[in-house]
Design a protein around this motif. Structure first.
Motif, PDB file in Angstrom:
ATOM      1  N   ALA A 114      36.921  43.111  34.585  1.00 26.96           N
ATOM      2  CA  ALA A 114      37.669  43.602  35.745  1.00 26.96           C
ATOM      3  C   ALA A 114      36.942  43.242  37.044  1.00 26.96           C
ATOM      4  O   ALA A 114      37.574  42.850  38.034  1.00 26.96           O
ATOM      5  N   THR A 115      35.611  43.360  37.029  1.00 31.28           N
ATOM      6  CA  THR A 115      34.829  42.967  38.200  1.00 31.28           C
ATOM      7  C   THR A 115      35.023  41.493  38.501  1.00 31.28           C
ATOM      8  O   THR A 115      35.234  41.096  39.652  1.00 31.28           O
ATOM      9  N   LEU A 116      34.969  40.687  37.461  1.00 32.19           N
ATOM     10  CA  LEU A 116      35.138  39.248  37.631  1.00 32.19           C
ATOM     11  C   LEU A 116      36.525  38.911  38.172  1.00 32.19           C
ATOM     12  O   LEU A 116      36.654  38.124  39.120  1.00 32.19           O
ATOM     13  N   CYS A 117      37.549  39.519  37.608  1.00 35.69           N
ATOM     14  CA  CYS A 117      38.923  39.260  38.071  1.00 35.69           C
ATOM     15  C   CYS A 117      39.119  39.688  39.519  1.00 35.69           C
ATOM     16  O   CYS A 117      39.720  38.954  40.313  1.00 35.69           O
ATOM     17  N   LEU A 118      38.621  40.873  39.859  1.00 36.27           N
ATOM     18  CA  LEU A 118      38.745  41.339  41.238  1.00 36.27           C
ATOM     19  C   LEU A 118      38.011  40.419  42.208  1.00 36.27           C
ATOM     20  O   LEU A 118      38.493  40.154  43.306  1.00 36.27           O
ATOM     21  N   THR A 119      36.863  39.937  41.787  1.00 34.12           N
ATOM     22  CA  THR A 119      36.047  39.111  42.673  1.00 34.12           C
ATOM     23  C   THR A 119      36.671  37.740  42.904  1.00 34.12           C
ATOM     24  O   THR A 119      36.820  37.305  44.049  1.00 34.12           O
ATOM     25  N   VAL A 120      37.046  37.060  41.823  1.00 35.04           N
ATOM     26  CA  VAL A 120      37.521  35.681  41.987  1.00 35.04           C
ATOM     27  C   VAL A 120      38.941  35.596  42.557  1.00 35.04           C
ATOM     28  O   VAL A 120      39.323  34.557  43.083  1.00 35.04           O
ATOM     29  N   THR A 121      39.705  36.661  42.458  1.00 33.85           N
ATOM     30  CA  THR A 121      41.051  36.643  43.038  1.00 33.85           C
ATOM     31  C   THR A 121      41.096  37.275  44.422  1.00 33.85           C
ATOM     32  O   THR A 121      42.170  37.378  45.014  1.00 33.85           O
ATOM     33  N   ASN A 122      39.950  37.677  44.927  1.00 32.33           N
ATOM     34  CA  ASN A 122      39.903  38.373  46.209  1.00 32.33           C
ATOM     35  C   ASN A 122      39.977  37.373  47.368  1.00 32.33           C
ATOM     36  O   ASN A 122      39.121  36.508  47.521  1.00 32.33           O
ATOM     37  N   HIS A 123      41.028  37.503  48.157  1.00 31.73           N
ATOM     38  CA  HIS A 123      41.193  36.684  49.356  1.00 31.73           C
ATOM     39  C   HIS A 123      42.168  37.392  50.280  1.00 31.73           C
ATOM     40  O   HIS A 123      42.979  38.221  49.847  1.00 31.73           O
ATOM     41  N   GLN A 124      42.068  37.082  51.553  1.00 27.97           N
ATOM     42  CA  GLN A 124      42.993  37.659  52.524  1.00 27.97           C
ATOM     43  C   GLN A 124      43.069  36.730  53.717  1.00 27.97           C
ATOM     44  O   GLN A 124      42.075  36.135  54.138  1.00 27.97           O
ATOM     45  N   ASP A 125      44.264  36.596  54.257  1.00 23.16           N
ATOM     46  CA  ASP A 125      44.471  35.782  55.452  1.00 23.16           C
ATOM     47  C   ASP A 125      44.548  36.688  56.673  1.00 23.16           C
ATOM     48  O   ASP A 125      45.056  37.801  56.614  1.00 23.16           O
TER      49      ASP A 125
END
Length: 183
Positions: free
Chosen positions: A22-33
């Motif tokens: 879950a940490t890995l998924c949250l981290t690698v999909t984390n982005h914001q414009d």
């Protein structure tokens, strides 16, 4: 190893896997414009990339170790290998990645006025919230790793007799010889 301790050990290792995933998924999909400041993603922050790598490696190790506990017969070196990898490699790496990202999250939320860093979370609230959740999940996985590191230390060091509290005959003989020579 006692069956109950074996069950606790493997359960902790298995519990660390979804937390790490879950940490890995949250981290690698984390982005914001942000229209004013541009996009931000985990790749832009080296500490988050480091945590992603360490989390992935830790999850894979936890799975291999959990399966190894049940399906590979115990040899004299196996407890020492677990202890070495649990403590020296994985847990220390998880501590360093968690500490680094915790500092990043702190600076993102509060900034540092002395070096004129503003609070980035005012501009990227979704990114910061996901980053904070990733740090919390990483900390929970780290607690699992610390717990089974203690278990692996117990398994490794329980192979030896504890030191004697009473002096051995060799020590008493040496003491008697020394006291006679002094007299």
């Amino acid at each position: 190893m006692a069956p109950r301790l074996k069950l606790v050990d493997s359960s902790l290792r298995l519990a660390a896997i979804p937390l790490s995933a879950a940490t890995l998924c949250l981290t690698v999909t984390n982005h914001q414009d942000n229209t004013d400041l541009g996009p931000v993603a985990y790749k832009n922050i080296q500490g988050l990339s480091y945590m992603a790598w360490i989390t992935g490696i830790s999850a894979a190790y936890a799975l291999i170790a959990a399966l190894s506990i049940w399906f590979i017969k115990c040899s004299a070196s196996k407890p020492w290998l677990f202890f070495l990898f649990d403590q020296k490699m994985i847990t220390y790496l998880m501590v360093t990645s968690g500490a680094g990202v915790s500092e990043i999250v702190y600076l993102a939320y509060y900034g540092d006025r002395t070096v004129t860093w503003s609070e980035a979370c005012l501009s990227y609230p979704t990114f910061c919230n996901r980053m904070k959740l990733a740090v919390i999940l990483h900390a929970l996985a780290l607690f699992c790793f610390i717990a089974f590191t203690v278990i692996s230390a117990y398994r490794a060091f329980s192979l030896f007799e504890p030191p004697s509290l009473t002096p051995s005959k060799e020590v008493e003989a040496a003491d008697n010889t020394t006291s006679r020579a002094a007299a």
